[in-house]
Design a protein around this motif. Structure first.
Motif, PDB file in Angstrom:
ATOM      1  N   LEU A  64      -9.934  -0.406   7.502  1.00 60.11           N
ATOM      2  CA  LEU A  64      -9.237   0.777   7.926  1.00 60.11           C
ATOM      3  C   LEU A  64      -7.752   1.151   7.219  1.00 60.11           C
ATOM      4  N   MET A  65      -7.451   0.167   6.642  1.00 62.55           N
ATOM      5  CA  MET A  65      -5.992  -0.092   5.972  1.00 62.55           C
ATOM      6  C   MET A  65      -6.260  -0.315   4.597  1.00 62.55           C
ATOM      7  N   ASN A  66      -6.460   0.606   3.918  1.00 59.81           N
ATOM      8  CA  ASN A  66      -6.610   0.507   2.446  1.00 59.81           C
ATOM      9  C   ASN A  66      -5.913   1.595   1.401  1.00 59.81           C
ATOM     10  N   LEU A  67      -5.834   1.650   0.403  1.00 62.10           N
ATOM     11  CA  LEU A  67      -5.108   2.583  -0.278  1.00 62.10           C
ATOM     12  C   LEU A  67      -5.565   4.034  -0.188  1.00 62.10           C
ATOM     13  N   ARG A  68      -7.084   4.163  -0.315  1.00 63.37           N
ATOM     14  CA  ARG A  68      -7.479   5.578  -0.266  1.00 63.37           C
ATOM     15  C   ARG A  68      -7.423   6.060   1.267  1.00 63.37           C
ATOM     16  N   ALA A  69      -7.608   5.182   2.285  1.00 60.19           N
ATOM     17  CA  ALA A  69      -7.594   5.737   3.552  1.00 60.19           C
ATOM     18  C   ALA A  69      -5.958   5.959   3.865  1.00 60.19           C
ATOM     19  N   PHE A  70      -5.211   5.356   3.469  1.00 55.74           N
ATOM     20  CA  PHE A  70      -3.651   5.450   3.526  1.00 55.74           C
ATOM     21  C   PHE A  70      -3.301   6.832   2.960  1.00 55.74           C
ATOM     22  N   ALA A  71      -3.817   6.943   1.651  1.00 58.15           N
ATOM     23  CA  ALA A  71      -3.532   8.183   0.776  1.00 58.15           C
ATOM     24  C   ALA A  71      -4.248   9.671   1.606  1.00 58.15           C
ATOM     25  N   MET A  72      -5.233   9.253   2.230  1.00 60.41           N
ATOM     26  CA  MET A  72      -5.908  10.531   2.809  1.00 60.41           C
ATOM     27  C   MET A  72      -5.072  10.783   4.118  1.00 60.41           C
TER      28      MET A  72
ATOM     29  N   ILE B 274       0.748  -1.217   0.060  1.00 64.94           N
ATOM     30  CA  ILE B 274       0.106  -0.021   0.118  1.00 64.94           C
ATOM     31  C   ILE B 274       1.040   1.194  -0.031  1.00 64.94           C
ATOM     32  N   SER B 275       1.886   1.178   0.965  1.00 64.99           N
ATOM     33  CA  SER B 275       2.818   2.481   0.761  1.00 64.99           C
ATOM     34  C   SER B 275       3.632   2.728  -0.474  1.00 64.99           C
TER      35      SER B 275
ATOM     36  N   ASP C 248      -9.430  -2.142  -4.657  1.00 61.41           N
ATOM     37  CA  ASP C 248      -9.266  -3.583  -4.736  1.00 61.41           C
ATOM     38  C   ASP C 248      -7.759  -3.496  -4.001  1.00 61.41           C
ATOM     39  N   VAL C 249      -7.233  -2.504  -3.598  1.00 61.36           N
ATOM     40  CA  VAL C 249      -5.908  -2.547  -2.706  1.00 61.36           C
ATOM     41  C   VAL C 249      -6.297  -2.469  -1.221  1.00 61.36           C
ATOM     42  N   ALA C 250      -6.574  -3.315  -0.646  1.00 60.07           N
ATOM     43  CA  ALA C 250      -6.997  -3.223   0.792  1.00 60.07           C
ATOM     44  C   ALA C 250      -6.555  -4.368   1.814  1.00 60.07           C
ATOM     45  N   ILE C 251      -6.319  -4.133   2.896  1.00 62.10           N
ATOM     46  CA  ILE C 251      -5.986  -5.366   4.097  1.00 62.10           C
ATOM     47  C   ILE C 251      -7.133  -5.193   4.760  1.00 62.10           C
TER      48      ILE C 251
END
Length: 73
Positions: free
Chosen positions: A59-67, A4-5, A53-56
């Motif tokens: 709470l831990m997905n690409l959108r949340a990480f980016a935000m 994700i990172s 589609d990129v999610a664990i």
């Protein structure tokens, strides 16, 4: 988490490079740009990365990480 990172940084890099085109063509002076979610979303779309589609987990997905990363920047 690492994937994700990496995908976040890939989108960030693509968006920042896109900001350089007018400067590289000598059409305008360089302006540092603060990225927004829309810039990353467009970059992911062009790179054909499905954001949802990129999610664990929820709470831990690409959108949340980016935000979270954009708020810290």
């Amino acid at each position: 988490m690492t994937l994700i990172s990496y995908l976040y940084r890939l989108g960030e890099l693509y968006a920042l490079i896109g900001n350089l085109f007018s400067f590289a063509r000598n059409e305008e002076a360089f302006q540092e740009k603060r990225l927004k979610w829309e810039d990353l979303r467009n970059a992911y779309g062009i790179l054909n990365i499905e954001i949802d589609d990129v999610a664990i987990n929820d709470l831990m997905n690409l959108r949340a990480f980016a935000m979270r990363a954009l708020k810290r920047a």
